[in-house]
Design an enzyme around this catalytic site. Sequence first.
Site, PDB file in Angstrom:
ATOM      1  N   HIS A  26       0.843  -1.206   0.000  1.00  9.40           N
ATOM      2  CA  HIS A  26       0.000   0.000   0.000  1.00  9.40           C
ATOM      3  C   HIS A  26       0.877   1.255   0.000  1.00  9.40           C
ATOM      4  CE1 HIS A  26      -3.498   2.475   1.608  1.00  9.40           C
ATOM      5  NE2 HIS A  26      -2.467   3.212   1.987  1.00  9.40           N
ATOM      6  N   GLU A  27       1.860   1.283   0.884  1.00 10.80           N
ATOM      7  CA  GLU A  27       2.722   2.465   0.982  1.00 10.80           C
ATOM      8  C   GLU A  27       3.564   2.638  -0.273  1.00 10.80           C
ATOM      9  OE1 GLU A  27       2.252   4.693   3.154  1.00 10.80           O
ATOM     10  OE2 GLU A  27       0.871   3.448   4.290  1.00 10.80           O
ATOM     11  N   HIS A  79       1.652   4.521  -2.852  1.00 11.62           N
ATOM     12  CA  HIS A  79       1.775   5.977  -2.683  1.00 11.62           C
ATOM     13  C   HIS A  79       3.146   6.455  -3.166  1.00 11.62           C
ATOM     14  CE1 HIS A  79      -1.826   6.544  -0.341  1.00 11.62           C
ATOM     15  NE2 HIS A  79      -1.424   5.768   0.648  1.00 11.62           N
TER      16      HIS A  79
HETATM   17 ZN   LIG Z   1      -2.398   5.151   2.389  1.00 15.00          ZN
END
Ligand SMILES: [Zn+2]
Length: 383
Positions: free
Chosen positions: A68-69, A72
């Site tokens: 998830h990170e 980003h």
């Molecule tokens: Zn996030």
Amino acid sequence: MPGRSIRIARIAGIPVGVSPLWLIIVGLITWSLGAGYYPGQVPGITAAQSYGLGLASALLLFASILAHEFGHALVARRRGVRVEEIDLWLLGGVARMSGQPRTADDELQFALAGPIVTAVVAAVFGAIALALPGSTPPAVTALVDYQAEVNLLILGFNLIPAFPLDGGRVARALLWRRSGSIDSATRIAARIGSVFGYLLIGFGFLTALAGAFGGLWFAVIGVFIVLAAGGERMQEQIVVAFAGVTAGELMSRPAVSLPAELSLAEAQGYFARYRFTSFPVVDREGRALGILTIDQLARTARGRWEQTSAGERAERDPALLIGEREDVAELLGRPAFARLGRAAVIDDAGRPLGVVSVTDVQRAIRASRLHDVTGDPAGARRR
Ligand SMILES: [Zn+2]
């Protein structure tokens, strides 16, 4: 953010760290799954198998959050924002960037990238769960089910429109796009975030009072959101106050540089003579390599001062060097600067011109506050 993180890996050039608190969370998840979830899902499971599956599930969850990170981080990097590191901590992860997104569309894409990755991960585990034949061992089914569910939960939590959660960033990007002002968009998004935080705290306590102690988790998350929303707002105000102020304008102290080949014993003489707490360290051509602080000197055993050079001991993170015409606001976002409290200001040839410290920045913030109160045009914002 709580605690100092421990670097564990470097993936796609981005350092990955874990907060010591995260290790506690991995322990808690392993324990709760090993003691409660797996024995309930898999009849006849031994304690060792159950806790083993609990640990495997916790580590898979860790990998999901990391993915998830990275969602980003990779989008941010493609958009020209420097990603300093990814930290995994108490309630998930955080990708630390230096600098702010430049446009509302950048912010929107950046905010959505993480949840999109989590949605894909949840969908993949969901699809596996559906595709597993009936003869699959129940332990495998339980493991896959848990990952699908926990990723859905993370997705839902992150999409709450409470800044600084991803949903709140999406809201901020949309407000920003509409109003054209990141400042007012941040203010509104942070206010919405705080309201959500307080609602979660209230809900958590009410459910806890009603006997569901798990509700306290909501209160904890609520406190986190309220604090983080306030922090983001303050950060934004600082960035706005410093927009356009260059490192060269804010730096203090003429640069006295330490040649890298000097021993720490010789460097000690510099500290004594000039009474500075840090020096830029330069190579033979006079280009800045990093910074040596008095703390680093003090932390090195005296017996090693003669055979250790300033260049070896210096902090050589490139994030600690800033061009004289670069924005100070950008420096404030660098974790390395927050950690060391100073950066060397360099000219185009890489030669040190001075040092900009957290103290310089704090002084300027105080002056700019005074300026806001008095409306004095001669305040720190004048350029
Ligand atoms: Zn996030």
